[in-house]
Design a protein around this motif. Structure first.
Motif, short mmCIF file in Angstrom:
data_model
loop_
_atom_site.label_atom_id
_atom_site.label_comp_id
_atom_site.label_asym_id
_atom_site.label_seq_id
_atom_site.Cartn_x
_atom_site.Cartn_y
_atom_site.Cartn_z
N VAL A 268 0.41 -1.07 -0.35
CA VAL A 268 -0.33 0.35 -0.23
C VAL A 268 0.69 1.32 -0.13
O VAL A 268 0.14 2.23 0.32
N VAL A 269 2.21 1.22 -0.16
CA VAL A 269 3.19 2.39 -0.17
C VAL A 269 4.10 2.23 -1.11
O VAL A 269 4.47 0.93 -1.25
N PRO A 270 5.37 2.53 -0.97
CA PRO A 270 5.94 2.36 -2.73
C PRO A 270 6.96 1.23 -2.04
O PRO A 270 7.58 1.85 -0.66
N GLN A 271 7.10 0.17 -2.44
CA GLN A 271 8.32 -0.50 -2.10
C GLN A 271 9.10 -1.72 -3.18
O GLN A 271 8.59 -1.48 -3.84
N ALA A 272 9.91 -1.94 -2.56
CA ALA A 272 11.06 -2.73 -3.16
C ALA A 272 11.95 -3.86 -3.28
O ALA A 272 11.82 -4.16 -1.20
N VAL A 273 10.97 -5.26 -3.24
CA VAL A 273 12.30 -6.67 -2.32
C VAL A 273 12.87 -6.77 -3.34
O VAL A 273 13.14 -6.97 -4.48
N TRP A 274 14.08 -7.57 -2.95
CA TRP A 274 14.63 -7.38 -3.35
C TRP A 274 15.35 -9.68 -2.66
O TRP A 274 14.70 -9.35 -1.55
N GLN A 282 17.14 -22.31 0.81
CA GLN A 282 16.80 -20.69 1.82
C GLN A 282 16.79 -19.46 1.12
O GLN A 282 17.81 -19.34 0.71
N GLN A 283 16.14 -18.95 1.88
CA GLN A 283 15.42 -17.44 0.91
C GLN A 283 15.88 -16.18 2.01
O GLN A 283 15.21 -16.63 2.86
N SER A 284 16.86 -15.60 1.10
CA SER A 284 17.04 -13.94 2.38
C SER A 284 16.40 -12.86 1.75
O SER A 284 16.23 -12.88 0.34
N TYR A 285 15.45 -11.85 2.44
CA TYR A 285 14.93 -10.91 1.30
C TYR A 285 15.77 -9.53 2.47
O TYR A 285 16.36 -9.40 3.64
N LEU A 286 15.65 -8.70 1.16
CA LEU A 286 15.26 -6.56 1.72
C LEU A 286 14.95 -6.64 1.35
O LEU A 286 14.03 -5.89 -0.50
N ASN A 287 13.62 -5.48 1.94
CA ASN A 287 12.61 -4.88 1.93
C ASN A 287 12.94 -2.82 1.67
O ASN A 287 13.14 -2.93 2.90
N THR A 288 12.77 -2.27 1.45
CA THR A 288 12.51 -1.05 1.44
C THR A 288 11.30 -0.36 0.66
O THR A 288 11.14 -0.62 -0.16
N ALA A 289 11.08 0.94 2.07
CA ALA A 289 9.20 1.20 1.98
C ALA A 289 9.89 2.10 2.10
O ALA A 289 10.27 2.82 3.38
N LEU A 290 8.81 3.37 1.78
CA LEU A 290 8.14 4.78 2.33
C LEU A 290 7.46 5.14 2.66
O LEU A 290 6.48 4.88 1.41
N ASP A 291 6.98 5.87 3.76
CA ASP A 291 5.58 5.65 3.97
C ASP A 291 5.56 7.74 4.25
O ASP A 291 6.94 8.01 3.71
N GLY A 292 4.89 8.45 4.76
CA GLY A 292 4.79 9.51 5.64
C GLY A 292 5.20 9.20 5.74
O GLY A 292 5.39 10.82 6.89
N ILE A 293 5.97 8.71 7.51
CA ILE A 293 6.54 8.81 8.24
C ILE A 293 8.10 8.46 8.11
O ILE A 293 9.19 9.31 8.24
N ALA A 294 8.50 7.23 7.50
CA ALA A 294 10.02 6.91 7.17
C ALA A 294 9.83 6.19 6.26
O ALA A 294 9.17 5.85 5.31
#
Length: 562
Positions: A268-274, A282-294
């Motif tokens: 529901v907010v801009p996100q990028a998932v690696w 096994q699966q590892s992930y990195l998530n970057t997200a931006l909302d109205g606060i942080a």
């Protein structure tokens, strides 16, 4: 001759009347006779055709012009170069291929109702009715300037459809009871526009296998398809690279172990998932997200986050992308430890640098918080530290430095003074033995040294009986006291006292001659005097003086007869 319609002919036989000879004449005149009319319908291989005969092949009309190279077997011999062209032609190759014996029908367009396009040999290639401006292939009702209908694929190809306002090409495929699927390609508003009502756009490619040197050249399966898929689900447009089932606005899966998703379907907010798939699944992930606060960064990678500075030149980075040269600037471990200049911080925060002068350690995991400054001795032979901390009762400063603590007055801000601890003037030092020096003196046998004036509302010397030994009465001191030389003086510039203030006292070397216990001589030769201890000497002198006075008073009383 009377040519009658098919319906009229059928009516004559439906009534049950006996046909007349005229009826048969009309029937014959209305029927197409191949030989008389020279029209044979669809071309058929192995049929003997004569000059002027007309056939249909691939929706085009061709007329036979026998060259005599393949005469009919019943009227000539194959290979007879002198064969009469009027003889029949045994057609084996279709009219499109056999251009020697077949010509596309050339219709007189002198009425300017037709336009004929010819090739370099003046052979008609395309003819269309100028009054309509359309070409229909496989259809009698073209819906575009060029409309090709192909029954075998249930499809239509429309070049410049009716009512098109810009250059446009449309492909349609009938789906039975399902709606017709459409793909439109056009140029509008200075943009190339692609529109479809299908599941989306799929771009694929296959790479033919290349034989290895020395390997037998046998057929192999082509390499896996690498698709690019553009779809428009209810959630919005989505692009899949390496997948036909994108789970985000952009879903890239062009490597077996790597995946990148921009704006996942559920976000529901801009996100990028690696995503990274390990050797054992096994699966590892990195998530970057931006909302109205942080802005948030989230990962389950075992080692946490590394922020690195690239050491490769830009032009070489992609060449070395598998293992680029880099220096770790910041690391954040899964347990929250932060390292600046290190990938393995030993405390909550560690700041250091390779081959640096030291490190800073901040620890909150122990019973009491602590902040430690580490000094790397040359060659790291031995390290020492300064630790600041606090418990429920005390604020603590600890060090294992060989000389203890020093507090300095630094030089003016600038020129690196704010970072150089080796400049400035010593104000207070506390040795590793606990000896305190105020004013920059060097500890020489005293637990407290003050270079300058000291003021107190009370000074008590601890001579508790429980803390002394070898007690003995002080011997006679009156003669020694009489020899002491009280003086007035002023301190010079070597002392940390105003030079214009007069002082009263003794010179230690003069007192040492009579009372060496009151004088201390430092290693540099500086002599100091225990003024407080002179009270005992002066008290003893007064006592002796009082004894003398009492004896004299007794003698005086005896002389006076008292």
């Amino acid at each position: 001759m009377s040519i009658t319609t098919r319906a009229a002919l059928k009516a004559q036989f439906k009534t049950g009347a006996i046909p007349t000879s005229q009826d048969f004449f009309n029937l014959i005149d209305s029927t197409l006779v191949r030989r008389d009319d020279a029209f044979f319908g669809k071309w058929a291989a192995g049929t003997c055709y004569y000059e002027g005969d007309v056939v249909i092949y691939n929706n085009a009309l061709y007329t036979c012009v026998p060259a005599g190279d393949k005469p009919c077997g019943c009227e000539g011999k194959e290979g007879d170069t002198k064969a009469d062209k009027s003889k029949g032609h045994c057609s084996v190759d279709n009219p499109e291929i056999d251009c020697t014996n077949w010509k596309m029908l050339d219709i007189d367009a002198s009425d300017e109702d037709w336009e004929i396009v010819r090739n370099e040999d003046k052979v008609p290639i395309i003819m269309y009715a100028k009054v309509f401006g359309k070409i229909g292939m496989g259809t009698e009702d073209p819906k575009a300037r060029v409309h090709i209908h192909a029954d075998e694929v249930k499809g239509d190809f429309l070049f410049s459809p009716d009512n098109a306002q810009t250059p446009e090409f449309v492909i349609q495929q009938a789906g039975g009871e399902a709606p017709t699927q459409t793909l439109s390609e056009k140029i509008a508003d200075n943009k190339a526009v692609f529109t479809t009502n299908t599941d989306g756009f799929l771009f694929t490619t296959t790479v033919p296998p290349v034989p290895v040197e020395g390997e037998e050249n046998v057929p192999k399966e082509p390499a896996a398809v690498k698709p690019v898929f553009i779809t428009t689900p209810d959630a919005g447009a989505a692009v899949g690279i390496g997948t036909t089932a994108p789970e985000g606005a952009v879903d890239i899966q062009n490597q077996p172990a790597a995946r990148l998703i921009l704006n996942p379907v559920q976000s529901v907010v801009p996100q990028a998932v690696w995503l990274h798939k390990g050797e054992y699944g096994q699966q590892s992930y990195l998530n970057t997200a931006l909302d109205g606060i942080a802005t948030t960064f989230t990962t389950n990678a075992a080692e946490g986050f590394y922020f690195r500075k690239g050491l490769d030149e830009g032009k070489n980075y992609l060449k070395n992308i598998a293992k680029p040269a880099a220096e770790t600037l910041v690391s954040i471990k899964q347990d929250g430890r932060v390292g600046i200049g290190t990938e393995s911080p030993v405390t909550n925060v560690e700041i250091t640098k390779e081959n640096s002068a030291g490190a800073f350690l901040l620890c909150l995991d122990n019973t009491n918080p602590g902040f430690s400054i580490i000094n790397n001795r040359p060659n790291n032979e031995k390290r020492n530290y300064l630790l600041l901390g606090a418990d429920n009762d005390w604020g603590a400063f600890l060090t294992d430095a060989s000389k203890g603590f020093v507090f300095k007055r630094g030089g003016e801000y600038g020129n690196g003074n704010e970072l150089d601890i080796n400049q400035g003037d010593d104000l207070v030092t506390i040795s590793n033995e606990g000896k305190t020096i105020i004013g920059g003196l060097t500890a020489q046998g005293f637990d407290l040294n003050v270079k300058g004036k000291a003021r107190s509302f009370g000074l008590y010397l601890d001579t508790d009986v429980r803390k002394v030994t070898n007690q003995a009465k002080l011997g006679s001191v009156i003669d020694k006291v009489r020899k002491l030389n009280p003086i007035t003086f002023n301190f010079n510039q070597k002392a940390n006292c105003p030079a214009n203030e007069s002082q009263i006292g003794f010179l230690p070397h003069q007192v040492e001659e009579f009372f060496p216990e009151l004088v201390n001589t430092d290693g540099d030769g500086t002599q100091t005097l225990a003024y407080a201890n002179m009270v005992a000497v002066l008290t003893k002198a007064i006592q002796e003086q009082q004894d003398t006075i009492a004896a004299l008073q007794k003698r005086l009383d005896a002389l006076e007869g008292k």
